[in-house]
Design a protein around this motif. Structure first.
Motif, PDB file in Angstrom:
ATOM      1  N   SER A   6       0.286  -1.633  -0.077  1.00  0.00           N
ATOM      2  CA  SER A   6       0.559   0.131  -0.226  1.00  0.00           C
ATOM      3  C   SER A   6       1.218   1.210  -0.032  1.00  0.00           C
ATOM      4  O   SER A   6       0.372   2.264  -0.541  1.00  0.00           O
ATOM      5  CB  SER A   6      -0.638   0.124   1.187  1.00  0.00           C
TER       6      SER A   6
ATOM      7  N   ASP B 164      -5.704   1.217   1.560  1.00  0.00           N
ATOM      8  CA  ASP B 164      -6.309   1.398   2.670  1.00  0.00           C
ATOM      9  C   ASP B 164      -7.425   1.858   3.311  1.00  0.00           C
ATOM     10  O   ASP B 164      -7.059   2.938   3.841  1.00  0.00           O
ATOM     11  CB  ASP B 164      -5.644   0.768   3.969  1.00  0.00           C
TER      12      ASP B 164
ATOM     13  N   SER C 269      -4.084  -4.287   5.103  1.00  0.00           N
ATOM     14  CA  SER C 269      -4.931  -3.727   4.199  1.00  0.00           C
ATOM     15  C   SER C 269      -6.208  -5.745   3.472  1.00  0.00           C
ATOM     16  O   SER C 269      -4.672  -6.800   4.161  1.00  0.00           O
ATOM     17  CB  SER C 269      -4.250  -3.856   2.394  1.00  0.00           C
TER      18      SER C 269
ATOM     19  N   ASP D  52      -3.729  -2.462  -6.432  1.00  0.00           N
ATOM     20  CA  ASP D  52      -3.026  -2.554  -4.509  1.00  0.00           C
ATOM     21  C   ASP D  52      -3.289  -3.780  -4.120  1.00  0.00           C
ATOM     22  O   ASP D  52      -4.726  -3.827  -3.837  1.00  0.00           O
ATOM     23  CB  ASP D  52      -3.004  -1.296  -3.580  1.00  0.00           C
ATOM     24  N   THR D  53      -3.382  -4.890  -3.481  1.00  0.00           N
ATOM     25  CA  THR D  53      -3.748  -5.821  -2.972  1.00  0.00           C
ATOM     26  C   THR D  53      -3.834  -6.555  -1.328  1.00  0.00           C
ATOM     27  O   THR D  53      -2.454  -5.888  -1.362  1.00  0.00           O
ATOM     28  CB  THR D  53      -3.851  -7.576  -3.879  1.00  0.00           C
TER      29      THR D  53
HETATM   30 MG   LIG Z   1      -1.410  -2.880   2.105  1.00  0.00          MG
END
Ligand SMILES: [Mg+2]
Ligand SMILES: Nc1nc2c(ncn2[C@@H]2O[C@H](COP(=O)(O)OP(=O)(O)OP(=O)(O)O)[C@@H](O)[C@H]2O)c(=O)[nH]1
Length: 562
Positions: free
Chosen positions: A63, A94, A105, A124-125
């Motif tokens: 993130s 986030d 996250s 973003d995972t």
């Molecule tokens: Mg993250």
């Protein structure tokens, strides 16, 4: 993209469902000629797109890197609040309360920005294994992955699992060794580790000057020059970067420079240069070094994405037939997310465009039902912030607002029908019965559970025996239950109690299997919303003994175990 300060302007109130049914308009010659023009445009636009996911084990800095990339692309004026004392609480990706409270996250988040005239779609995972199903869905929607490795931790279990998913899907991987500003492993050991454990040939594009914890900059392997980084105040602004010749670098950094040259020469001598074909075939991975929190190496990564990462290409449909980029519009849903805008209680379906040109308001067909939809409200999403978009092209991720009929895996198209492969669900390993704490709020309870099911936050299983009041939630990891509980209480105003069940694995069965399993100890058959029947077992031994006893019933493993 004009920045994150623009708030969801085009979101309308609950009452109107913009994805409502509409009549299909017959094509006129003028419409056909416009369609042809749009088709050739889609090819050019696809070429200037890069769509990738940032993946890694928890806490590697995904993130933070996402934020830094967007910052470099000047989407954000200043990331000041982001990396202030309390860490990543404010990262744009986030955005959920629960993510900010815990600093992790939980759900993937999409961002889009332009860099060097290239449109970057970045997702973003979450790194935590409990949310790996979400990451898996994202990997079905991107053309490349940026894989973060923590300089101190190297390749962790979760990283390996993701590597395998990428390999299985032939997704090219760019490796970023992050947190080089902190003490960590030896650089050559890290290269060995990548090679030995992943089988991918690491091909460094740059080489760190200074050991982990003494990050001075990188040697650019393509030019032999020195990119010296200058620490700025808290990393809150774009890190300044000085470009120096090798001679100047040696004069300035002395031994640290000489060591970098020696090590990188050694690596090149082993044949580890950048291999474009190997990269695209997912047998070799370009590697670079950086520090997301200090914005070191972030520009280098952006340039690498633009220069090396693949643009969208034809994608195979469910029958393996390629849908060419210049075919009429097609897309598939890889994520459904509600609660992004509490004031509007809306629900977004994120689609990845595979072919053609998307125009807001266009009427598309839903391939499952063949129903037409008007895509009146389409948005570009930046974490929680959104702007309305009018047009989008292959590779783009678009959020369709209040697309209530859309589920993960659904295909949308115009003119030429297509169905993309379904996105498989993971096999659940944790099970819990959910009940509304306040039974007078049953309506909210039902709506909330249904929503969580649609989003894939948890899988929802039912049986006649248990009834609708007590659905069974099934998850890959127990943290999914915490998210479900939190969202039921805060978003749907229906606090739930969860009672864990003693099952730990599931197999697919059918009506006959269900009937014959009735009365068996420590086994239960439950139905998923998509109609699939799951037989759940307390443990492997119980499954084996049932298999021995009833050797002719269907007990198939569920797809995807990575
Ligand atoms: Mg993250
Ligand atoms: N020293 C240092 N810290 C970093 C760097 N990048 C990220 N961090 C810190 O590492 C922690 C985790 O960062 P995140 O970006 O939230 O990590 P993540 O990979 O997104 O974590 P999950 O999404 O929960 O898997 C935060 O405290 C960051 O400030 C870096 O390059 N150097």
């Amino acid at each position: 993209m004009s920045g994150v300060t623009i708030r969801a302007r085009n979101i309308e109130s609950d009452e109107c469902d913009p994805m409502s049914m509409t009549n299909v308009v017959p094509a006129t010659p003028r419409a056909l000629s416009a369609a042809r023009k749009a088709v050739s445009e889609s090819v050019g636009q696809a070429r200037r797109r890069r769509s990738f996911a940032v993946i890694s084990h928890p806490d590697a800095g995904k993130s933070t890197l996402t934020e830094a990339l967007a910052l470099h692309a000047r989407v954000m004026m200043r990331a000041g609040a982001v990396h202030a004392k309390d860490g990543r609480k404010g990262t744009v990706s986030d955005w959920m309360d629960i993510e900010r409270e815990r600093g992790i996250s939980i759900t993937s988040a999409a961002l889009q920005f332009t860099y060097r005239d290239t449109v970057i779609n970045l997702v973003d995972t979450p790194g935590h294994a409990d949310f790996s199903e979400d990451t898996y869905r994202v990997l079905s929607a991107v053309d490349a992955a940026v894989m973060l490795v923590d300089a101190a931790k190297g390749l962790e279990v979760q990283t390996m699992k993701l590597f395998e998913v990428c390999k299985h899907r032939n997704i090219p991987i760019i490796t970023v060794i992050n947190k080089w500003d902190r003490a960590g492993k030896d650089v050559l050991d890290l290269m060995d580790e990548i090679q030995e454990r992943t089988g991918l040939q690491p091909a460094p594009l740059n080489w760190p000057v200074g050991i982990a914890g003494d990050f001075r900059g990188v040697l650019d392997m393509s030019t032999g020059d020195y990119l010296k980084f200058t620490r700025t105040d808290g990393g809150a602004t774009v890190a300044t970067e000085e470009h120096l010749s090798a001679e100047a670098a040696e004069a300035l950094e002395g031994e640290a420079w000489r060591q970098a040259v020696e090590e990188s020469d050694l690596i090149v001598a082993t044949g580890a240069g950048h291999d474009p074909e190997g990269f695209l075939a997912a047998t070799s991975t370009p590697v670079m070094f950086g520090s997301a929190v200090l914005n070191f190496g972030v520009r280098f990564l952006l340039d690498t994405l633009v220069d090396l990462a693949p643009a969208p290409t034809a994608r195979p449909d469910a029958d393996g037939i390629l849908r060419e980029i210049d075919s009429p519009f097609s897309a598939f849903v890889f994520k459904v997310q509600a609660g992004m805008d509490v004031a509007h209680r809306d629900r977004l379906a994120f689609v990845r465009i595979c072919s053609g040109t998307f125009e807001r308001g266009m009427i598309v067909t839903h391939s499952g039902t063949n129903r037409p939809f008007a895509t009146k409200y389409a948005q570009q999403v930046m974490g929680r912030e959104r702007t309305s978009i009018d047009r989008a092209f292959p590779g783009d991720v678009v959020g369709l607002v209040n697309a209530n009929a859309l589920r993960v895996g659904d295909t949308l198209f115009v003119d030429e029908p297509v169905t993309f492969p379904p996105i498989p669900s993971f096999s659940p390993e944790h099970f819990a019965v959910a009940r509304a704490k306040d039974t007078s709020r049953y309506k909210q309870f039902r709506r909330g559970i249904e929503q969580l099911d649609h989003e894939g936050v948890v899988q929802v299983l039912r049986s006649d025996l248990r009834g609708d009041q007590a659905p069974v939630l099934a998850a890959v990891g127990p943290m999914q239950f915490e998210v479900a509980e939190h969202r039921m209480a805060h978003e749907f105003n229906s606090p739930v109690s969860l009672d864990r069940l003693g099952y730990s694995l599931a197999r697919r069965t059918d009506a006959e299997g269900r009937d014959r399993l009735r009365g068996q100890r420590a086994v239960e058959v439950l139905s998923r919303t998509d109609g699939v029947m799951l037989a759940v077992f307390s443990d492997r031994w119980r499954l084996q003994s049932v298999e021995r006893e009833l050797d002719d019933i269907l007990l198939a493993p569920l797809v995807v175990s990575v």
